[in-house]
Design a protein around this motif. Structure first.
Motif, PDB file in Angstrom:
ATOM      1  N   LYS A 100     -56.648   6.653 -27.163  1.00 41.19           N
ATOM      2  CA  LYS A 100     -55.274   6.984 -26.782  1.00 41.19           C
ATOM      3  C   LYS A 100     -54.651   7.939 -27.799  1.00 41.19           C
ATOM      4  N   GLN A 101     -54.831   7.640 -29.067  1.00 37.70           N
ATOM      5  CA  GLN A 101     -54.299   8.544 -30.101  1.00 37.70           C
ATOM      6  C   GLN A 101     -55.054   9.871 -30.086  1.00 37.70           C
ATOM      7  N   GLU A 102     -56.366   9.791 -29.899  1.00 34.59           N
ATOM      8  CA  GLU A 102     -57.163  11.017 -29.834  1.00 34.59           C
ATOM      9  C   GLU A 102     -56.717  11.888 -28.665  1.00 34.59           C
ATOM     10  N   TRP A 103     -56.460  11.263 -27.540  1.00 34.38           N
ATOM     11  CA  TRP A 103     -56.035  12.021 -26.361  1.00 34.38           C
ATOM     12  C   TRP A 103     -54.669  12.649 -26.566  1.00 34.38           C
ATOM     13  N   SER A 104     -53.768  11.929 -27.189  1.00 31.82           N
ATOM     14  CA  SER A 104     -52.429  12.455 -27.437  1.00 31.82           C
ATOM     15  C   SER A 104     -52.486  13.705 -28.302  1.00 31.82           C
ATOM     16  N   VAL A 105     -53.347  13.693 -29.297  1.00 30.00           N
ATOM     17  CA  VAL A 105     -53.482  14.863 -30.176  1.00 30.00           C
ATOM     18  C   VAL A 105     -54.202  15.994 -29.447  1.00 30.00           C
ATOM     19  N   GLN A 106     -55.189  15.660 -28.643  1.00 32.80           N
ATOM     20  CA  GLN A 106     -56.042  16.668 -28.015  1.00 32.80           C
ATOM     21  C   GLN A 106     -55.297  17.516 -26.995  1.00 32.80           C
ATOM     22  N   LYS A 107     -54.344  16.919 -26.260  1.00 29.08           N
ATOM     23  CA  LYS A 107     -53.673  17.663 -25.185  1.00 29.08           C
ATOM     24  C   LYS A 107     -52.438  18.419 -25.669  1.00 29.08           C
ATOM     25  N   GLN A 108     -52.089  18.290 -26.934  1.00 28.54           N
ATOM     26  CA  GLN A 108     -50.924  19.005 -27.452  1.00 28.54           C
ATOM     27  C   GLN A 108     -51.161  20.511 -27.423  1.00 28.54           C
ATOM     28  N   GLY A 109     -50.182  21.240 -26.953  1.00 30.00           N
ATOM     29  CA  GLY A 109     -50.252  22.693 -26.905  1.00 30.00           C
ATOM     30  C   GLY A 109     -51.014  23.250 -25.722  1.00 30.00           C
ATOM     31  N   LEU A 110     -51.587  22.393 -24.870  1.00 26.03           N
ATOM     32  CA  LEU A 110     -52.327  22.869 -23.697  1.00 26.03           C
ATOM     33  C   LEU A 110     -51.384  23.054 -22.513  1.00 26.03           C
ATOM     34  N   LYS A 111     -51.762  23.934 -21.622  1.00 29.01           N
ATOM     35  CA  LYS A 111     -50.999  24.144 -20.398  1.00 29.01           C
ATOM     36  C   LYS A 111     -51.354  23.061 -19.389  1.00 29.01           C
ATOM     37  N   SER A 112     -50.329  22.584 -18.691  1.00 31.21           N
ATOM     38  CA  SER A 112     -50.514  21.436 -17.805  1.00 31.21           C
ATOM     39  C   SER A 112     -50.235  21.813 -16.356  1.00 31.21           C
ATOM     40  N   LEU A 113     -51.039  21.240 -15.445  1.00 29.59           N
ATOM     41  CA  LEU A 113     -50.835  21.419 -14.004  1.00 29.59           C
ATOM     42  C   LEU A 113     -50.928  20.057 -13.334  1.00 29.59           C
ATOM     43  N   PRO A 114     -49.860  19.624 -12.640  1.00 29.65           N
ATOM     44  CA  PRO A 114     -49.941  18.334 -11.943  1.00 29.65           C
ATOM     45  C   PRO A 114     -50.919  18.404 -10.765  1.00 29.65           C
ATOM     46  N   ILE A 115     -51.685  17.355 -10.597  1.00 29.60           N
ATOM     47  CA  ILE A 115     -52.621  17.248  -9.473  1.00 29.60           C
ATOM     48  C   ILE A 115     -51.921  16.448  -8.385  1.00 29.60           C
ATOM     49  N   ARG A 116     -51.554  17.103  -7.289  1.00 29.17           N
ATOM     50  CA  ARG A 116     -50.771  16.465  -6.237  1.00 29.17           C
ATOM     51  C   ARG A 116     -51.646  16.154  -5.025  1.00 29.17           C
ATOM     52  N   SER A 117     -51.400  14.982  -4.473  1.00 28.89           N
ATOM     53  CA  SER A 117     -52.182  14.540  -3.318  1.00 28.89           C
ATOM     54  C   SER A 117     -51.862  15.384  -2.098  1.00 28.89           C
ATOM     55  N   ALA A 118     -52.898  15.735  -1.335  1.00 27.92           N
ATOM     56  CA  ALA A 118     -52.705  16.536  -0.129  1.00 27.92           C
ATOM     57  C   ALA A 118     -52.363  15.690   1.083  1.00 27.92           C
ATOM     58  N   LYS A 119     -52.474  14.369   0.983  1.00 30.90           N
ATOM     59  CA  LYS A 119     -52.152  13.494   2.102  1.00 30.90           C
ATOM     60  C   LYS A 119     -51.781  12.112   1.575  1.00 30.90           C
ATOM     61  N   SER A 120     -51.228  11.294   2.460  1.00 33.52           N
ATOM     62  CA  SER A 120     -50.858   9.932   2.109  1.00 33.52           C
ATOM     63  C   SER A 120     -52.003   8.978   2.428  1.00 33.52           C
ATOM     64  N   GLY A 121     -52.091   7.905   1.666  1.00 31.13           N
ATOM     65  CA  GLY A 121     -53.125   6.905   1.918  1.00 31.13           C
ATOM     66  C   GLY A 121     -53.494   6.158   0.655  1.00 31.13           C
ATOM     67  N   TYR A 122     -54.410   5.227   0.817  1.00 30.83           N
ATOM     68  CA  TYR A 122     -54.901   4.458  -0.323  1.00 30.83           C
ATOM     69  C   TYR A 122     -55.983   5.247  -1.048  1.00 30.83           C
ATOM     70  N   LEU A 123     -55.896   5.251  -2.346  1.00 34.22           N
ATOM     71  CA  LEU A 123     -56.923   5.884  -3.150  1.00 34.22           C
ATOM     72  C   LEU A 123     -58.118   4.917  -3.191  1.00 34.22           C
ATOM     73  N   GLN A 124     -59.242   5.335  -2.618  1.00 32.75           N
ATOM     74  CA  GLN A 124     -60.381   4.441  -2.465  1.00 32.75           C
ATOM     75  C   GLN A 124     -61.433   4.619  -3.547  1.00 32.75           C
ATOM     76  N   VAL A 125     -61.792   5.842  -3.846  1.00 32.01           N
ATOM     77  CA  VAL A 125     -62.860   6.100  -4.809  1.00 32.01           C
ATOM     78  C   VAL A 125     -62.513   7.337  -5.627  1.00 32.01           C
ATOM     79  N   ILE A 126     -62.764   7.258  -6.929  1.00 25.36           N
ATOM     80  CA  ILE A 126     -62.645   8.411  -7.821  1.00 25.36           C
ATOM     81  C   ILE A 126     -64.020   8.666  -8.425  1.00 25.36           C
ATOM     82  N   ASP A 127     -64.530   9.869  -8.240  1.00 21.10           N
ATOM     83  CA  ASP A 127     -65.840  10.238  -8.773  1.00 21.10           C
ATOM     84  C   ASP A 127     -65.673  10.677 -10.220  1.00 21.10           C
TER      85      ASP A 127
END
Length: 448
Positions: free
Chosen positions: A201-228
């Protein structure tokens, strides 16, 4: 198999058509083989076998009766199955229908009926009733054997259906499936270690500082079943990006809402977000492929229905609580998988919203505690199973979570139970939970 392959395999296992389709294709192949055998060896006289001394007209009549009977029985079996599903849905709730669709035995019987019908139909079409025509003796004999098997399958089907609508049987099946999901997704401490790494968690907080961010938005509604997750790590490594997934399997997502963020050193295109979304599967309902809570929700649905004022079946609710306690006892000896994923060189690439033991305990006991207010029998059983789970837990943090739930149940019981003796019984159970916590804490801290 917890990724897309596991998802597809789960879809096949709960489909009614897959097993009958495979068996029907097998019937076609078997008919072709047996007809070829009849062409090669059917002309040999077999006078010593009385069953095979039959002319073409007799073969046609026998096979026609078999095909007609199989189609009639198949229709009856499908009708009985639909009625059983309706009864199960009304009695236990719609979430348990998955367990009926998952029953391989019933699907094998349905497949046997359909396969026997198709086989008999193909044999019937090959019979030549003309003088000296083709008489598929061996093919007819195999058709008789399939009919005998189908008759035995019908008896098994009737027995299985009558057993499947019993509450204890249904609850036990769901409990066993929950244990299987736990064994698949979680790792016992003796194979993993006494604690999971939390420094990411601390490593991630430091790692993403200064990076450009883009939100990943769902294209449809529904239950999230599987993440690869493996696919996401490979994608992030190839494009030198970092992914943070805020949702997990089982969460409901509405169209346009964010399920996470992508961090990169350069501007991120919408095409990149679309490629990330292709590794996430949405559906109309939850599945147990990556969702431990799914089977918990199935048992909770039965328990909450049983504890509702309209039904008031405390014994069925207690049966569900017993199986839920068995699952929590198994979880209490396991390490929950870390919510971070690294590439081949150790760079942290993906961080996800992981499921925790505290989340599992709260998802089990919060609804039960709220529904069991004023029910002395169920309240006492809740405290009893908490005492048992505390006794088998292998981590002090887990014991603290369980004791916190016991305190909430005790507090609610004191407020809602009017009888003094009943309140005393609840207080005694809570005191045993505290003693179990102290004993387990002493043993765990002494062995560390």
């Amino acid at each position: 198999m917890t990724g897309k392959i596991g998802y597809l395999w789960d879809r096949l296992k709960v489909s009614i058509w897959f097993v009958p389709l495979v068996m029907s294709l097998g019937a076609v192949i078997l008919a072709m083989i047996m007809l070829d055998i009849d062409v090669r060896y059917g002309s040999i006289p077999w006078d010593w076998v009385r069953l095979l001394r039959i002319d073409a007209q007799g073969v046609r009549q026998v096979v026609a009766v078999i095909s007609g009977a199989m189609m009639t029985i198949t229709g009856v079996v499908f009708s009985v199955s639909v009625v059983t599903l309706a009864l199960a849905s009304n009695q236990f709730g719609p979430k348990v229908l998955r367990n009926y669709l998952h029953d391989t035995g019933n699907k094998l019987v349905l497949g046997l009926f359909v396969a026997t019908f198709i086989y008999a139909l193909l044999i019937l079409a090959s019979v030549d009733t003309a003088q000296g025509g083709f008489v598929p003796i061996w093919s007819m004999f195999v058709s008789l054997l399939l009919t005998v098997l189908a008759t035995g399958g019908l008896i098994y089907y009737i027995h299985n259906i009558s057993t499947a609508i019993q509450a204890d049987h249904v609850i036990a099946l769901i409990g066993e499936e929950l244990n299987n999901v736990i064994d698949t997704m979680l790792v016992p401490f003796e194979h993993y270690g006494s604690s999971a790494p939390l420094t990411y968690k601390q490593e991630w907080s430091v790692q993403k500082q200064g990076l450009k961010s883009l939100p990943i938005r769902s294209a449809k509604s529904g239950y999230l079943q599987v993440i690869d997750y493996n696919g996401l790590v490979s994608f992030a490594t190839e494009h030198n990006v970092f992914l943070e997934i805020d949702k997990r399997a089982g969460h409901f997502v509405i169209e346009g809402s964010s399920i996470g963020s992508c961090y990169a050193y350069e501007n991120i295109s919408d095409e990149t977000a679309a490629q990330i979304l292709s590794m996430v599967i949405f559906g109309r309902q939850r599945t147990p492929v990556q969702d431990v809570e799914f089977s918990i929700m199935q048992l909770l649905q039965i328990a909450l229905r049983a504890l509702s004022p309209g039904i008031n079946d405390s014994l069925t609710g207690i049966t569900c609580i017993d199986w839920l306690s068995a699952a929590l006892g198994r979880m209490s000896g396991c390490a929950f998988p870390p919510s971070c994923f690294r590439d081949s060189v150790g760079v942290l690439r993906v961080v996800s919203n992981g499921f925790s033991f505290e989340g599992a305990v709260n998802s089990v006991f919060d609804p039960l505690r709220q529904s069991a207010r004023g029910n002395e029998m169920v309240t006492i059983r809740l405290l009893e199973v908490l005492e048992r789970v505390i006794g088998v837990a292998k981590k002090v943090d887990y014991c603290a979570v369980l004791l916190a739930q016991a305190e909430l149940i005790h507090e609610a019981a004191i407020e809602s139970i009017p009888g003094r003796s009943d309140r005393k019984a609840v207080t005694d159970c809570f005191a045993r939970c505290q003693l179990a916590f102290e004993d387990t804490e002493r043993v765990l801290l002494g062995s560390s």
